[in-house]
Design an enzyme around this catalytic site. Structure first.
Site: not given
Length: 406
Positions: A303, A52
């Protein structure tokens, strides 16, 4: 619309700030995945613990000097909050993150440590989002969307550029999907460079919003169920991300909670990697053979790795239960000398490792002259558990399984 040039520029902007994360070949997961060569893109080792930060940093770098001085606002209960807070700290600008009141304390604390002002508002994310948008107006700050923003998408897409440099002959990439920011940018990067590379998205079966949106050919809201992949439990994908996914992504697969739990446990056990539920879905889809991908050179994107410490033990327990490595059940026995020893002897003879024993003499379902025995066992597999139960039942003991993850 985001372009490949936007991604290349984003890559230049974040050099020295954001890690170029390792691409790690896994012999273990290759052997478990239809003879594919499996590489893991370790975004769980990225700064702030997830990809992110790429998108948030690129978004902030796209703002004018005046916009930066007024600061930024974001709404998030997890990884996006930390990415925006870290990026704001790097640029020395004011940052306010609105989180729902039920956000994990560890994530609230981490966000504050990156220098952000945290406001807890509402019981669910939508409440936090509405309040963040109000703050944006009253403060004159810039709102940083978690996924549906061109600069954010371009920043996330740098993952794709890195993979192409690290493994030029990659044939397929598996990527988690929530709102779609990561896969939209990644698929753009990959397909514009080499259209032959297959790009697959993976969602939690509990919240398949992008998959359903592709079926209906427009972004739609779906009902969701509780999932350990909370980082991708987005009920409606973004407008811009949907268009890019529709254009570039080859297919979307879904994995269930059992498959996610087992994959998280395997990553911890085999590769010594702590990966959150949403970060494990891409590898999970490979291990459980979603789609017809065989004998290919593939990348699974891990991720993120921001698992709440208090939750790790439950994740491990669930994964062990799902794989037949742990059992917890109760049975009723007569309250007489030697009865406990008799039951335990059956278990030890079958090579189960007894971890805990609780014997209760009083309870709602315990009649006078009887006792309830609760056992926690380390077992080999599901067949081993069934053999244990069969032996106990054949000797007159009713067995009740205490695990219920439905």
């Amino acid at each position: 619309m985001v372009s490949l040039d936007d991604l290349i520029l984003a890559r230049e902007k974040m050099k020295g700030i954001v890690h170029s994360t390792p691409l790690d070949y896994s012999k273990t997961f290759s052997s478990l995945s239809s003879n594919n060569e499996v590489y893991l893109k370790l975004e769980n080792l990225q700064k702030t613990g997830s990809f992110k930060v790429r998108g948030s940093y690129n978004k902030l770098m796209s703002l004018t000097k005046e916009e930066l001085q007024k600061g930024v606002v974001a709404a998030s209960a997890g990884n996006h909050a930390q990415g925006v807070a870290f990026s704001s700290q790097m640029l020395g600008i004011p940052c306010t993150i609105v989180m729902p009141k039920g956000a994990p304390l560890s994530k609230v604390s981490a966000t504050k440590q990156y220098g952000a002002k945290v406001q807890l508002q509402g019981n669910v994310f939508d409440d936090a989002l509405a309040y963040a948008l109000e703050l944006k107006e009253s403060m004159g700050a810039t709102f940083v969307h978690a996924f549906d923003d061109e600069a954010v998408i371009a920043g996330q897409g740098t993952v794709g550029l890195e993979i192409l440099e690290q493994l030029p002959d990659v044939e397929a990439i598996f990527c988690p999907i929530g709102g779609g920011g990561l896969i939209a940018g990644l698929a753009l990067a990959v397909k514009e460079k080499n259209p032959k590379i297959r790009v697959y998205g993976v969602q939690a079966l509990a919240c398949p919003s992008m998959k359903q949106s592709l079926i209906e050919q427009k972004p739609v809201m779906v009902e969701s169920s509780p999932t350990m992949a909370d980082g991708i439990a987005v009920k409606k994908p973004g407008e811009q991300t949907f268009e890019l996914v529709q254009k570039y992504v080859d297919d979307i697969f879904c994995v269930d909670e059992m498959e996610i739990a087992r994959t998280m446990l395997m990553l911890l056990e085999r590769n010594k990697l702590i990966v959150e539920g949403s970060g494990a879905v891409a590898l999970s889809s490979l291990l459980y053979k979603k789609g017809n991908v065989k004998e290919k050179k593939v990348v699974a994107i891990l991720s993120g790795g921001n698992v709440d410490v208090n939750f790790i033990s439950r994740i491990i327990e669930r994964g062990m239960v799902e794989s037949g490595r742990y059992a917890n059940f109760s049975l009723i026995l007569k309250d007489k000398p030697g009865q406990l020893q008799k039951v335990l002897s059956f278990i030890t003879e079958l090579d189960a490792n007894i971890q805990s024993v609780i014997l209760e003499h009083v309870g709602e379902n315990i009649y006078p002259g009887y006792a309830q025995l609760e056992l926690s066992l380390e077992t080999k597999n599901h067949d081993h558990i069934e053999t244990l139960k069969k032996v106990l039942k054949s000797n007159g003991y009713g067995v009740k399984d205490n695990h219920n993850f439905s």
